[in-house]
Design an enzyme around this catalytic site. Structure first.
Site, PDB file in Angstrom:
ATOM      1  N   GLU A 269      -4.227  -2.030  -2.282  1.00 44.67           N
ATOM      2  CA  GLU A 269      -4.744  -2.448  -0.966  1.00 44.67           C
ATOM      3  C   GLU A 269      -5.226  -3.883  -1.125  1.00 44.67           C
ATOM      4  O   GLU A 269      -5.849  -4.226  -2.142  1.00 44.67           O
ATOM      5  CB  GLU A 269      -5.957  -1.587  -0.578  1.00 44.67           C
ATOM      6  N   PHE A 270      -4.997  -4.718  -0.097  1.00 48.00           N
ATOM      7  CA  PHE A 270      -5.383  -6.126  -0.200  1.00 48.00           C
ATOM      8  C   PHE A 270      -6.869  -6.325  -0.470  1.00 48.00           C
ATOM      9  O   PHE A 270      -7.275  -7.251  -1.149  1.00 48.00           O
ATOM     10  CB  PHE A 270      -5.009  -6.896   1.071  1.00 48.00           C
TER      11      PHE A 270
ATOM     12  N   HIS B 154       9.184 -29.145  10.817  1.00 45.16           N
ATOM     13  CA  HIS B 154      10.565 -29.527  10.495  1.00 45.16           C
ATOM     14  C   HIS B 154      10.937 -30.907  11.058  1.00 45.16           C
ATOM     15  O   HIS B 154      11.503 -31.742  10.359  1.00 45.16           O
ATOM     16  CB  HIS B 154      11.572 -28.507  11.037  1.00 45.16           C
TER      17      HIS B 154
ATOM     18  N   LYS C 260      14.989 -23.580  22.286  1.00 46.37           N
ATOM     19  CA  LYS C 260      15.779 -22.362  22.084  1.00 46.37           C
ATOM     20  C   LYS C 260      16.612 -22.067  23.321  1.00 46.37           C
ATOM     21  O   LYS C 260      16.298 -22.533  24.411  1.00 46.37           O
ATOM     22  CB  LYS C 260      14.831 -21.194  21.803  1.00 46.37           C
TER      23      LYS C 260
ATOM     24  N   GLU D 113      18.745 -25.233  19.478  1.00 44.88           N
ATOM     25  CA  GLU D 113      19.174 -23.928  18.974  1.00 44.88           C
ATOM     26  C   GLU D 113      19.883 -23.107  20.040  1.00 44.88           C
ATOM     27  O   GLU D 113      19.565 -23.198  21.221  1.00 44.88           O
ATOM     28  CB  GLU D 113      17.967 -23.150  18.462  1.00 44.88           C
TER      29      GLU D 113
ATOM     30  N   HIS E 286      11.234 -24.989   4.878  1.00 48.59           N
ATOM     31  CA  HIS E 286      12.601 -24.810   4.353  1.00 48.59           C
ATOM     32  C   HIS E 286      13.529 -25.965   4.742  1.00 48.59           C
ATOM     33  O   HIS E 286      14.574 -26.151   4.129  1.00 48.59           O
ATOM     34  CB  HIS E 286      13.180 -23.451   4.762  1.00 48.59           C
TER      35      HIS E 286
ATOM     36  N   ARG F 212       0.810  -1.218   0.000  1.00 46.20           N
ATOM     37  CA  ARG F 212       0.000   0.000   0.000  1.00 46.20           C
ATOM     38  C   ARG F 212       0.849   1.276   0.000  1.00 46.20           C
ATOM     39  O   ARG F 212       0.311   2.379  -0.016  1.00 46.20           O
ATOM     40  CB  ARG F 212      -0.972  -0.025   1.171  1.00 46.20           C
TER      41      ARG F 212
ATOM     42  N   LYS G  82      17.151 -28.385   2.871  1.00 42.37           N
ATOM     43  CA  LYS G  82      18.495 -28.446   3.449  1.00 42.37           C
ATOM     44  C   LYS G  82      19.288 -29.566   2.774  1.00 42.37           C
ATOM     45  O   LYS G  82      18.782 -30.670   2.608  1.00 42.37           O
ATOM     46  CB  LYS G  82      18.417 -28.699   4.961  1.00 42.37           C
TER      47      LYS G  82
ATOM     48  N   ASP H 275       5.996 -24.488  16.186  1.00 46.35           N
ATOM     49  CA  ASP H 275       6.940 -23.722  15.366  1.00 46.35           C
ATOM     50  C   ASP H 275       7.860 -24.643  14.552  1.00 46.35           C
ATOM     51  O   ASP H 275       8.079 -24.419  13.369  1.00 46.35           O
ATOM     52  CB  ASP H 275       7.762 -22.799  16.280  1.00 46.35           C
TER      53      ASP H 275
HETATM   54  C1  BG6 Z   1      11.866 -21.666  11.646  1.00 48.48           C
HETATM   55  C2  BG6 Z   1      11.337 -21.350  13.016  1.00 48.48           C
HETATM   56  O1  BG6 Z   1      10.874 -22.274  10.861  1.00 48.48           O
HETATM   57  O2  BG6 Z   1      12.970 -22.553  11.758  1.00 48.48           O
HETATM   58  C3  BG6 Z   1      12.426 -20.741  13.872  1.00 48.48           C
HETATM   59  O3  BG6 Z   1      10.244 -20.449  12.918  1.00 48.48           O
HETATM   60  C4  BG6 Z   1      13.636 -21.648  13.899  1.00 48.48           C
HETATM   61  O4  BG6 Z   1      11.964 -20.494  15.192  1.00 48.48           O
HETATM   62  C5  BG6 Z   1      14.061 -21.999  12.492  1.00 48.48           C
HETATM   63  O5  BG6 Z   1      14.688 -20.951  14.558  1.00 48.48           O
HETATM   64  C6  BG6 Z   1      15.184 -23.030  12.485  1.00 48.48           C
HETATM   65  O6  BG6 Z   1      15.677 -23.134  11.174  1.00 48.48           O
HETATM   66  P1  BG6 Z   1      17.221 -23.379  10.878  1.00 48.48           P
HETATM   67  O7  BG6 Z   1      17.295 -23.474   9.384  1.00 48.48           O
HETATM   68  O8  BG6 Z   1      17.966 -22.195  11.432  1.00 48.48           O
HETATM   69  O9  BG6 Z   1      17.597 -24.634  11.573  1.00 48.48           O
END
Ligand code: BG6
Length: 479
Positions: A92-93, A251, A341, A227, A189, A50, A193, A246
């Site tokens: 605007e959406f 993952h 974490k 982490e 993601h 916007r 990897k 999360d």
């Molecule tokens: C994300 C999470 O999807 O993956 C984060 O939202 C997390 O909280 C992250 O830190 C970890 O990804 P990577 O690639 O750093 O291991």
């Protein structure tokens, strides 16, 4: 596995062009792909937001973002041509005419190029805007291909895929009304990897281990994503989600799928997705009476003081869960997943432990177990732990390892590399590294009862000292 890069003219339309994901991941990833010569020759990014910006102002913003997020990786020779691919579309959406404006921009580009280009839609917006934007895109005909046999449209969807099975189904049913499954690209993601892709190669391109890759010889599997970083500035998002939603629901379960899935009929996307879904569907729901012994949740001290976190929050920042699979190959093998974490030095790996050999050529009482370790951090490596005779006159054994290091950690550009790969796969139309709808449902089916039990206080939340691995000891009963 993936088709070669196709050089098909593509327009990448980004909604929420100034959104967080766009800044941290997508823009650096597009630049990375461009530098590696992977983007199609005819490629434009149309930013939709916007703000009252011209193309020039948008390009200045992109440059600034790259300087912040792709530090030291910007080459003058590639920057100018890269920036020239960006166009801005004010809108605007919820405003219908904004979408008509977008359509005009697409048509103008297609006319300039003299083709009907592919369109890729990326939403860097809060999930509550999804329905509005996708509905408008569909209504305005923007998601229809411009010609029956040319110019596909794909939509990229980011996690979280809902908050539970119910909301995930709602999102999926909504998506299914507007798009066919082959148009929907759901990003996790982790699937991009290198080390995780390597698991399939390691298993299915070698005969070395695959024949013993089941409950006959494997005793347990441990999946860890420990982490160093904390929740940092993501309090408002994280507090409503927690560690299990999360990273656990997506993952870690995808890591589980890769290490336990059956051999796919082919290495086509559909065949791989099918096998991942099948094994995720075999996850046994943990009965409520076992929740206490099969799960653990913790929160680091100081978490509640983070901006956006409610003062009496009982959101977990660490979890450990024991899963089992109802499949003849894996029945009885505990698969322990843990992540958290502020746990000190990072450790991200899958450890596959083999049974003690019987009889064993080893000292009485000794436990000789082989391990295969797929590690992503602190180094990308595969280790095979084995026992060997020690040098010398007496018969003694010692632990040794075969070690394969994928590359130096400094060669990996976190996130950027994974996103670049995923975005290029969207351009190519390869869904192998994306999550199918059956997988989403199977993952929530397993996680929902755990989250419900935690919400009901069945498993008390324990606090832990940040920047140490002490909490792992408290969670040791989950094995
Ligand atoms: C994300 C999470 O999807 O993956 C984060 O939202 C997390 O909280 C992250 O830190 C970890 O990804 P990577 O690639 O750093 O291991």
């Amino acid at each position: 596995m993936a088709a070669p890069t196709s050089n098909i003219p593509t327009i990448f339309a980004a909604f929420g062009a100034t959104g967080d994901l766009m800044r941290r991941k997508v823009l650096p990833a597009l630049y990375y792909s461009y530098k590696h010569g992977e983007l199609p020759t005819m490629f434009k990014v149309v930013g939709f937001s916007r703000r009252e910006w011209s193309d020039e102002e948008f390009r200045a913003y992109v440059q600034e973002t790259l300087e912040e997020h792709a530090k030291g990786k910007i080459a003058d020779t590639t920057l100018a041509p890269f920036l020239s691919m960006f166009k801005f579309q004010r809108g605007e959406f919820g405003d219908k005419s904004s979408y008509d404006g977008l359509k005009k921009t697409f048509d103008t580009l297609d006319t300039e190029w003299g083709v009907c280009s592919n369109k890729l839609f990326y939403l860097s917006v809060a999930p509550e805007f999804y329905e509005l934007i996708l509905g408008e895109l569909s209504r305005s005909g923007l998601t229809d291909p411009c010609e029956p046999d040319q110019g596909w449209t794909h939509v990229i969807v980011e996690k979280p895929f809902g908050m539970d099975l119910g909301t995930a189904k709602q999102i999926d049913e909504f998506l299914a009304k507007l798009f066919t499954e082959d148009q929907i690209y759901r990003i996790d993601h982790y699937l991009a990897k290198e080390m995780l892709q390597n698991i399939l190669t390691f298993r299915f391109s070698n005969n070395l281990f695959e024949l013993s890759w089941d409950n006959g010889l494997i005793e347990n599997i441990h999946i860890r994503v420990l982490e160093k970083i904390g929740v940092e500035k993501r309090g408002p998002f994280y507090d409503g989600v927690g560690a299990f939603r999360d990273v656990g629901q997506n993952h870690l379960l995808q890591m589980l799928a890769l290490v336990t899935m059956d051999h796919p009929e082919s290495f086509e996307a559909g065949a791989i997705q099918k096998k991942r879904a099948e094994i995720l569907e075999a996850l046994e729901i943990i009965p409520e009476k076992e929740m206490k012994s099969a799960t653990f949740r913790g929160q680091y001290e100081g978490y509640r003081a983070i901006v956006g976190v409610v003062p009496d929050s009982d959101t977990e920042t660490y979890f450990k869960v024991r899963a089992t699979l109802n499949s003849p190959k894996w029945k009885g093998v505990p698969i322990v997943m843990e992540s958290g974490k502020r746990l000190g030095a990072p450790l991200k790996e899958i450890v596959v432990t083999f049974r003690h050999p019987t009889p064993c050529l080893c000292p009485p009482g000794a436990h000789h177990k082989n391990e295969v370790i797929f590690r992503m951090e602190p180094r990308e490596e595969i280790l095979i732990e084995f026992w060997s005779k020690s040098l010398g006159f007496t018969f003694a054994t010692e632990r040794r390892e075969f070690h394969y290091m994928l590359r130096e950690q400094s060669e990996h550009v976190p996130y950027v590399e994974e996103y670049a790969k995923l975005l290029l796969d969207c351009v190519r139309g390869d869904q192998t590294l994306f999550i199918g709808t059956e997988e989403i449902r199977a993952m929530w089916r397993f996680t929902d009862p755990i989250l419900a039990a935690w919400k009901d206080g069945v498993v008390p939340l324990q606090t832990y000292a940040p920047d140490s691995k002490e909490v792992l000891k408290n969670a040791d009963y989950v094995k």
